[in-house]
Design a protein around this motif. Structure first.
Motif, PDB file in Angstrom:
ATOM      1  N   MET A 184      29.090  36.339  21.612  1.00  0.00           N
ATOM      2  CA  MET A 184      29.622  37.320  22.533  1.00  0.00           C
ATOM      3  C   MET A 184      30.150  36.574  23.749  1.00  0.00           C
ATOM      4  O   MET A 184      29.536  35.649  24.242  1.00  0.00           O
ATOM      5  N   HIS A 185      31.312  36.984  24.232  1.00  0.00           N
ATOM      6  CA  HIS A 185      31.883  36.338  25.406  1.00  0.00           C
ATOM      7  C   HIS A 185      31.570  37.137  26.673  1.00  0.00           C
ATOM      8  O   HIS A 185      31.348  38.326  26.627  1.00  0.00           O
ATOM      9  N   GLN A 186      31.581  36.429  27.776  1.00  0.00           N
ATOM     10  CA  GLN A 186      31.312  37.091  29.047  1.00  0.00           C
ATOM     11  C   GLN A 186      32.634  37.600  29.624  1.00  0.00           C
ATOM     12  O   GLN A 186      33.635  36.900  29.608  1.00  0.00           O
ATOM     13  N   ALA A 187      32.639  38.832  30.127  1.00  0.00           N
ATOM     14  CA  ALA A 187      33.859  39.422  30.679  1.00  0.00           C
ATOM     15  C   ALA A 187      34.244  38.719  31.979  1.00  0.00           C
ATOM     16  O   ALA A 187      33.395  38.318  32.761  1.00  0.00           O
ATOM     17  N   LEU A 188      35.535  38.555  32.166  1.00  0.00           N
ATOM     18  CA  LEU A 188      36.039  37.983  33.407  1.00  0.00           C
ATOM     19  C   LEU A 188      36.043  39.064  34.474  1.00  0.00           C
ATOM     20  O   LEU A 188      36.344  40.211  34.197  1.00  0.00           O
ATOM     21  N   LYS A 189      35.744  38.666  35.696  1.00  0.00           N
ATOM     22  CA  LYS A 189      35.701  39.628  36.786  1.00  0.00           C
ATOM     23  C   LYS A 189      36.639  39.161  37.891  1.00  0.00           C
ATOM     24  O   LYS A 189      36.554  38.029  38.338  1.00  0.00           O
ATOM     25  N   ALA A 190      37.524  40.044  38.309  1.00  0.00           N
ATOM     26  CA  ALA A 190      38.439  39.706  39.398  1.00  0.00           C
ATOM     27  C   ALA A 190      37.644  39.637  40.698  1.00  0.00           C
ATOM     28  O   ALA A 190      36.619  40.295  40.845  1.00  0.00           O
ATOM     29  N   PRO A 191      38.087  38.841  41.657  1.00  0.00           N
ATOM     30  CA  PRO A 191      37.367  38.751  42.927  1.00  0.00           C
ATOM     31  C   PRO A 191      37.380  40.086  43.673  1.00  0.00           C
ATOM     32  O   PRO A 191      38.340  40.841  43.586  1.00  0.00           O
ATOM     33  N   GLU A 192      36.296  40.348  44.378  1.00  0.00           N
ATOM     34  CA  GLU A 192      36.176  41.592  45.141  1.00  0.00           C
ATOM     35  C   GLU A 192      36.830  41.410  46.502  1.00  0.00           C
ATOM     36  O   GLU A 192      36.844  40.323  47.040  1.00  0.00           O
ATOM     37  N   HIS A 193      37.349  42.514  47.050  1.00  0.00           N
ATOM     38  CA  HIS A 193      37.757  42.441  48.446  1.00  0.00           C
ATOM     39  C   HIS A 193      36.575  42.900  49.299  1.00  0.00           C
ATOM     40  O   HIS A 193      35.612  43.470  48.796  1.00  0.00           O
ATOM     41  N   SER A 194      36.624  42.652  50.574  1.00  0.00           N
ATOM     42  CA  SER A 194      35.493  42.938  51.456  1.00  0.00           C
ATOM     43  C   SER A 194      35.292  44.443  51.642  1.00  0.00           C
ATOM     44  O   SER A 194      36.230  45.235  51.494  1.00  0.00           O
ATOM     45  N   PHE A 195      34.055  44.820  51.978  1.00  0.00           N
ATOM     46  CA  PHE A 195      33.760  46.220  52.251  1.00  0.00           C
ATOM     47  C   PHE A 195      34.505  46.678  53.508  1.00  0.00           C
ATOM     48  O   PHE A 195      34.922  47.832  53.608  1.00  0.00           O
ATOM     49  N   VAL A 219      31.002  48.256  41.924  1.00  0.00           N
ATOM     50  CA  VAL A 219      30.473  48.229  40.561  1.00  0.00           C
ATOM     51  C   VAL A 219      31.327  47.305  39.710  1.00  0.00           C
ATOM     52  O   VAL A 219      30.835  46.582  38.859  1.00  0.00           O
ATOM     53  N   ALA A 220      32.634  47.330  39.968  1.00  0.00           N
ATOM     54  CA  ALA A 220      33.570  46.507  39.203  1.00  0.00           C
ATOM     55  C   ALA A 220      34.801  46.248  40.058  1.00  0.00           C
ATOM     56  O   ALA A 220      35.073  46.970  41.013  1.00  0.00           O
ATOM     57  N   SER A 221      35.523  45.203  39.695  1.00  0.00           N
ATOM     58  CA  SER A 221      36.785  44.931  40.382  1.00  0.00           C
ATOM     59  C   SER A 221      37.801  44.483  39.343  1.00  0.00           C
ATOM     60  O   SER A 221      37.450  43.961  38.293  1.00  0.00           O
ATOM     61  N   GLY A 222      39.054  44.755  39.647  1.00  0.00           N
ATOM     62  CA  GLY A 222      40.130  44.389  38.724  1.00  0.00           C
ATOM     63  C   GLY A 222      41.319  43.864  39.491  1.00  0.00           C
ATOM     64  O   GLY A 222      41.235  43.585  40.683  1.00  0.00           O
ATOM     65  N   SER A 223      42.430  43.768  38.824  1.00  0.00           N
ATOM     66  CA  SER A 223      43.602  43.167  39.456  1.00  0.00           C
ATOM     67  C   SER A 223      44.230  44.056  40.524  1.00  0.00           C
ATOM     68  O   SER A 223      44.824  43.564  41.471  1.00  0.00           O
ATOM     69  N   ILE A 224      44.100  45.393  40.397  1.00  0.00           N
ATOM     70  CA  ILE A 224      44.724  46.270  41.384  1.00  0.00           C
ATOM     71  C   ILE A 224      43.746  47.172  42.120  1.00  0.00           C
ATOM     72  O   ILE A 224      44.130  47.880  43.037  1.00  0.00           O
ATOM     73  N   HIS A 241      33.658  51.598  43.591  1.00  0.00           N
ATOM     74  CA  HIS A 241      32.415  51.717  44.350  1.00  0.00           C
ATOM     75  C   HIS A 241      31.690  52.964  43.886  1.00  0.00           C
ATOM     76  O   HIS A 241      32.306  53.987  43.598  1.00  0.00           O
ATOM     77  N   ARG A 242      30.375  52.883  43.836  1.00  0.00           N
ATOM     78  CA  ARG A 242      29.571  54.027  43.439  1.00  0.00           C
ATOM     79  C   ARG A 242      29.242  54.856  44.668  1.00  0.00           C
ATOM     80  O   ARG A 242      28.927  54.338  45.726  1.00  0.00           O
ATOM     81  N   LEU A 243      29.313  56.137  44.497  1.00  0.00           N
ATOM     82  CA  LEU A 243      28.983  57.092  45.542  1.00  0.00           C
ATOM     83  C   LEU A 243      27.694  57.780  45.126  1.00  0.00           C
ATOM     84  O   LEU A 243      27.634  58.397  44.079  1.00  0.00           O
ATOM     85  N   ARG A 244      26.647  57.660  45.913  1.00  0.00           N
ATOM     86  CA  ARG A 244      25.349  58.208  45.528  1.00  0.00           C
ATOM     87  C   ARG A 244      25.080  59.580  46.111  1.00  0.00           C
ATOM     88  O   ARG A 244      23.943  59.978  46.268  1.00  0.00           O
ATOM     89  N   ALA A 245      26.120  60.309  46.466  1.00  0.00           N
ATOM     90  CA  ALA A 245      25.936  61.643  47.027  1.00  0.00           C
ATOM     91  C   ALA A 245      27.220  62.435  46.843  1.00  0.00           C
ATOM     92  O   ALA A 245      28.216  61.924  46.361  1.00  0.00           O
ATOM     93  N   THR A 246      27.158  63.675  47.258  1.00  0.00           N
ATOM     94  CA  THR A 246      28.350  64.511  47.173  1.00  0.00           C
ATOM     95  C   THR A 246      29.202  64.328  48.414  1.00  0.00           C
ATOM     96  O   THR A 246      28.782  63.720  49.383  1.00  0.00           O
TER      97      THR A 246
END
Length: 128
Positions: free
Chosen positions: A1-12, A39-44, A48-53
């Protein structure tokens, strides 16, 4: 199994900076609890997870609490506030129904930001 590539995150800080021009409000005015780590980042984009309404739905809960308290005061029972608030709540809930709003281009959709629900799923791997 290969590990998925992850794009760099931008700052909060950058994430927060995009919210204000997109929706006209700062992040804490729209959401109760927003996780700063994506949670994840991609090319574009990144997710982010939202834990409330969304914040504005809390209004109906507060109004219902006030009505319940007003029912304890005999002079206010004649006003039948519970019926009025129930009608108001139906109207308000239709206004914050995301499925309905999507048909009218929900205000939390912008070319730079998109708000959607997060659904936890199971990972199923299929061997070939």
């Amino acid at each position: 199994m290969h590990q998925a590539l992850k794009a760099p995150e931008h700052s909060f800080a950058y994430t927060k900076k995009t919210i204000k021009p997109a929706f006209g409000l700062k992040l804490p005015k729209i959401f109760d609890n927003f996780e700063d780590k994506p949670v994840a980042s991609g090319s574009i984009a990144q997710v982010h997870r939202l834990r409330a309404t969304l914040r504005f739905r809390r209004d109906v809960v507060i109004i219902n609490l006030v009505v319940k308290l007003s029912n304890c005061i005999p002079a206010l029972k004649l006003w039948r506030l519970d019926e009025s608030v129930q009608q108001f709540a139906v109207f308000i809930m239709s206004q914050v129904d995301l499925a309905r709003d999507a048909a009218y281009l929900h205000p939390l959709v912008h070319p730079a930001d998109l708000v959607e629900t997060y659904e936890q799923g199971e990972c199923w791997l299929v061997k070939r």
